[in-house]
Write a protein that holds these residues in place. Structure first.
Motif, PDB file in Angstrom:
ATOM      1  N   LEU A 120      -9.968  13.175 -10.203  1.00 27.37           N
ATOM      2  CA  LEU A 120     -11.141  12.944 -11.052  1.00 27.37           C
ATOM      3  C   LEU A 120     -12.316  12.447 -10.208  1.00 27.37           C
ATOM      4  O   LEU A 120     -13.463  12.842 -10.416  1.00 27.37           O
ATOM      5  CB  LEU A 120     -10.813  11.930 -12.156  1.00 27.37           C
ATOM      6  N   SER A 170      -1.911  15.095 -13.184  1.00 26.08           N
ATOM      7  CA  SER A 170      -1.250  13.887 -12.686  1.00 26.08           C
ATOM      8  C   SER A 170       0.234  14.145 -12.498  1.00 26.08           C
ATOM      9  O   SER A 170       0.875  14.784 -13.335  1.00 26.08           O
ATOM     10  CB  SER A 170      -1.430  12.737 -13.680  1.00 26.08           C
ATOM     11  N   GLY A 180       0.973  10.868  -7.799  1.00 21.31           N
ATOM     12  CA  GLY A 180       0.478  12.122  -7.234  1.00 21.31           C
ATOM     13  C   GLY A 180      -0.468  12.807  -8.196  1.00 21.31           C
ATOM     14  O   GLY A 180      -0.523  12.466  -9.377  1.00 21.31           O
ATOM     15  N   ALA A 224      -4.287  15.714 -17.030  1.00 18.71           N
ATOM     16  CA  ALA A 224      -3.242  14.809 -16.517  1.00 18.71           C
ATOM     17  C   ALA A 224      -1.921  14.986 -17.257  1.00 18.71           C
ATOM     18  O   ALA A 224      -0.854  14.917 -16.661  1.00 18.71           O
ATOM     19  CB  ALA A 224      -3.713  13.356 -16.630  1.00 18.71           C
ATOM     20  N   GLN A 225      -2.008  15.222 -18.573  1.00 22.73           N
ATOM     21  CA  GLN A 225      -0.794  15.305 -19.393  1.00 22.73           C
ATOM     22  C   GLN A 225      -0.446  16.750 -19.733  1.00 22.73           C
ATOM     23  O   GLN A 225       0.458  16.999 -20.523  1.00 22.73           O
ATOM     24  CB  GLN A 225      -1.017  14.530 -20.705  1.00 22.73           C
ATOM     25  N   THR A 275     -10.432   8.446 -16.510  1.00 20.09           N
ATOM     26  CA  THR A 275     -11.287   9.572 -16.913  1.00 20.09           C
ATOM     27  C   THR A 275     -12.755   9.160 -16.810  1.00 20.09           C
ATOM     28  O   THR A 275     -13.597   9.930 -16.341  1.00 20.09           O
ATOM     29  CB  THR A 275     -10.988   9.992 -18.374  1.00 20.09           C
ATOM     30  N   TYR A 295      -3.984   4.071 -25.962  1.00 26.79           N
ATOM     31  CA  TYR A 295      -5.253   3.593 -25.412  1.00 26.79           C
ATOM     32  C   TYR A 295      -5.998   2.613 -26.308  1.00 26.79           C
ATOM     33  O   TYR A 295      -5.999   2.737 -27.527  1.00 26.79           O
ATOM     34  CB  TYR A 295      -6.179   4.791 -25.153  1.00 26.79           C
ATOM     35  N   VAL A 338     -10.251  15.914 -22.378  1.00 25.41           N
ATOM     36  CA  VAL A 338      -8.905  15.408 -22.081  1.00 25.41           C
ATOM     37  C   VAL A 338      -7.941  16.086 -23.058  1.00 25.41           C
ATOM     38  O   VAL A 338      -8.123  16.002 -24.266  1.00 25.41           O
ATOM     39  CB  VAL A 338      -8.842  13.870 -22.276  1.00 25.41           C
ATOM     40  N   LYS A 349       4.633  11.281 -16.161  1.00 22.02           N
ATOM     41  CA  LYS A 349       4.248  12.627 -16.579  1.00 22.02           C
ATOM     42  C   LYS A 349       5.447  13.590 -16.510  1.00 22.02           C
ATOM     43  O   LYS A 349       6.476  13.274 -15.919  1.00 22.02           O
ATOM     44  CB  LYS A 349       3.085  13.121 -15.715  1.00 22.02           C
ATOM     45  N   THR A 369      -6.353  10.217 -10.729  1.00 16.86           N
ATOM     46  CA  THR A 369      -7.577   9.425 -10.591  1.00 16.86           C
ATOM     47  C   THR A 369      -8.382   9.934  -9.391  1.00 16.86           C
ATOM     48  O   THR A 369      -9.600  10.120  -9.473  1.00 16.86           O
ATOM     49  CB  THR A 369      -7.224   7.937 -10.411  1.00 16.86           C
TER      50      THR A 369
HETATM   51  C1  LIG Z   1      -2.038   9.572 -16.442  1.00 20.17           C
HETATM   52  C2  LIG Z   1      -3.469   9.876 -16.735  1.00 20.17           C
HETATM   53  C3  LIG Z   1      -4.484   9.708 -15.780  1.00 20.17           C
HETATM   54  C4  LIG Z   1      -4.259   9.045 -14.450  1.00 20.17           C
HETATM   55  O1  LIG Z   1      -3.328   9.662 -13.657  1.00 20.17           O
HETATM   56  P1  LIG Z   1      -2.911   8.998 -12.260  1.00 20.17           P
HETATM   57  O2  LIG Z   1      -2.178  10.092 -11.565  1.00 20.17           O
HETATM   58  O3  LIG Z   1      -2.051   7.819 -12.570  1.00 20.17           O
HETATM   59  O4  LIG Z   1      -4.162   8.609 -11.543  1.00 20.17           O
HETATM   60  C5  LIG Z   1      -5.770  10.107 -16.096  1.00 20.17           C
HETATM   61  N1  LIG Z   1      -6.062  10.636 -17.301  1.00 20.17           N
HETATM   62  C6  LIG Z   1      -5.125  10.789 -18.251  1.00 20.17           C
HETATM   63  C7  LIG Z   1      -5.503  11.400 -19.558  1.00 20.17           C
HETATM   64  C8  LIG Z   1      -3.795  10.399 -18.005  1.00 20.17           C
HETATM   65  O5  LIG Z   1      -2.871  10.550 -18.970  1.00 20.17           O
END
Ligand SMILES: *Cc1c(COP(=O)(O)O)cnc(C)c1O
Length: 376
Positions: free
Chosen positions: A60, A177, A189, A155-156, A85, A321, A127, A182, A57
């Motif tokens: 971002l 992330s 982190g 993030a993933q 996001t 989601y 994403v 993750k 976050t």
């Molecule tokens: C996990 C995730 C985030 C947020 O990650 P954090 O490290 O918890 O802030 C943002 N975008 C996506 C697509 C995620 O899967």
């Protein structure tokens, strides 16, 4: 026996690195372990500059600040994604234009982006859902043709690839992330990668509370001062030391997760063939870092019934989601377009347990339970 959705993996070497971090006498940010993590990710993934953050976050938010939005500027974001996001850009006063997913995959449908671009559009955020690459060739082209910034929410996606190119190395900025859910984690982190040289210097200043402290520590200036906006985006060395242990074990963690993923796929293939469920679709250009195993059910009702059936069998299967264009916070700003694929994934997608210590027996039990649901 209860099978949780996730159980954070510990390699065992975290303790050693944390003890070493403590012994250095410096546990605030930007020390030995921050540098080790940043260098390792930068070299492994092929990124120009990396900055460790306290979350994805945060990374971002840094991307949003670096994008330099004026009021009324627009950013195109998939609706089927995590709140952060979009949130990061909303805080920088950008207007979010939500894009639909592909039919076959929750990723943004590149073919429908061009029609969303206006003279006010400033950026596109891609994403990589479940770590599966978006069509980065097309996205890069659309961004270039329209002079837009391209940001990857990766993030993933650590370990994921577009063709032979590592995700997180393509967009002007990319964010990772290391949240405990993750593949590679340190509790909380993240990391910002900057691939466009134009933004490197400012990124470092924003990271260090609007000061040129990083330059000062390198001896490039003889005092540090307030030069721009920013915030406190650095994690402590304790987090960085934990993360370093995980990054060092990256290959092993990935291999284990891929084995688990492949076993699910093989076991559920028959139900896919019979049309009871759809297995994840992986485009030819994407390689799979096994972040997530999800299935798509034909309807909301079947999805919810199966979820309940699995939960009753002590299996923690979870949905994902809720579309952001219909969220209580942002629906009032949405332009009313129906995003049918995003809504389909909100209704029909179900995620199954996937973590390092998940045994083959556990996977078999989950798959047997799914099979018995369709046979009852
Ligand atoms: C996990 C995730 C985030 C947020 O990650 P954090 O490290 O918890 O802030 C943002 N975008 C996506 C697509 C995620 O899967």
């Amino acid at each position: 026996m209860k099978i949780n959705f996730n159980k954070p993996h510990i390699t065992g070497t975290e303790y050693e690195y944390i003890a070493d971090a403590i012994s250095t006498g410096k546990i605030s940010g930007n020390g030995k372990y921050t540098t080790l993590c940043q260098d390792l990710v930068r070299k492994t993934i092929g990124i120009k500059k990396t900055l460790l953050t306290t979350s994805c976050t945060d990374a971002l938010e840094m991307s949003a600040i670096l994008s330099n939005f004026s009021i009324g500027d627009e950013v195109i974001i998939p609706s089927y994604t995590f709140v952060s996001t979009a949130l990061a850009f909303v805080r920088e006063k950008a207007k979010i234009v939500f894009a639909d997913s592909e039919t076959m995959h929750p990723n943004i449908d590149v073919k429908k982006i061009q029609e969303l671009i206006t003279p006010k559009t400033k950026a596109i955020v891609a994403v990589h859902y479940a770590g599966i690459s978006c069509d980065m060739e097309e996205l890069t082209k659309v961004a270039k043709d329209n002079n837009l910034l391209l940001i990857e929410d990766a993030a993933q996606a650590i370990g994921g690839k577009f063709k032979s190119i590592n995700l997180g190395s393509i967009g002007d900025f990319a964010t990772f992330s290391f949240h405990e859910t993750k593949n590679i984690q340190c509790g909380e982190g993240g990391l910002l990668s900057i691939n466009n040289e134009k933004y490197m210097k400012r990124a470092e200043i924003i990271w260090e509370k609007g000061t040129n402290r990083a330059e000062f520590f390198r001896g490039e200036v003889n005092k540090y001062e307030w030069v721009d906006i920013g915030s406190s985006f650095l994690p402590s060395e304790i987090s960085a030391a934990f993360l370093y242990a995980q990054l060092r074990d990256f290959e092993n963690i990935m291999q284990k997760r891929i084995e688990i993923w492949n076993h699910y796929y093989a076991r559920l293939f028959d139900l896919h063939q019979k049309g009871h469920l759809k297995l994840p679709y992986i485009p030819v250009y994407a390689s799979n870092p096994a972040h997530m195993f999800y299935i798509e059910l034909p309807t909301l009702e079947v999805r919810d019934n199966l979820k309940e059936w699995l939960n009753k069998n002590s299996i923690q299967a979870v949905t994902h989601y809720l579309t952001l264009h219909r969220s209580p916070y942002y629906s009032k700003f949405h332009d009313g377009r129906i995003l049918e694929n995003s809504e389909k994934f909100e209704n029909c997608l179900l995620r199954l347990p996937l973590f390092y210590d998940l045994s083959k027996n556990d996977i078999d039990f989950v798959c047997d339970s799914i099979q018995s649901f369709f046979e009852k």
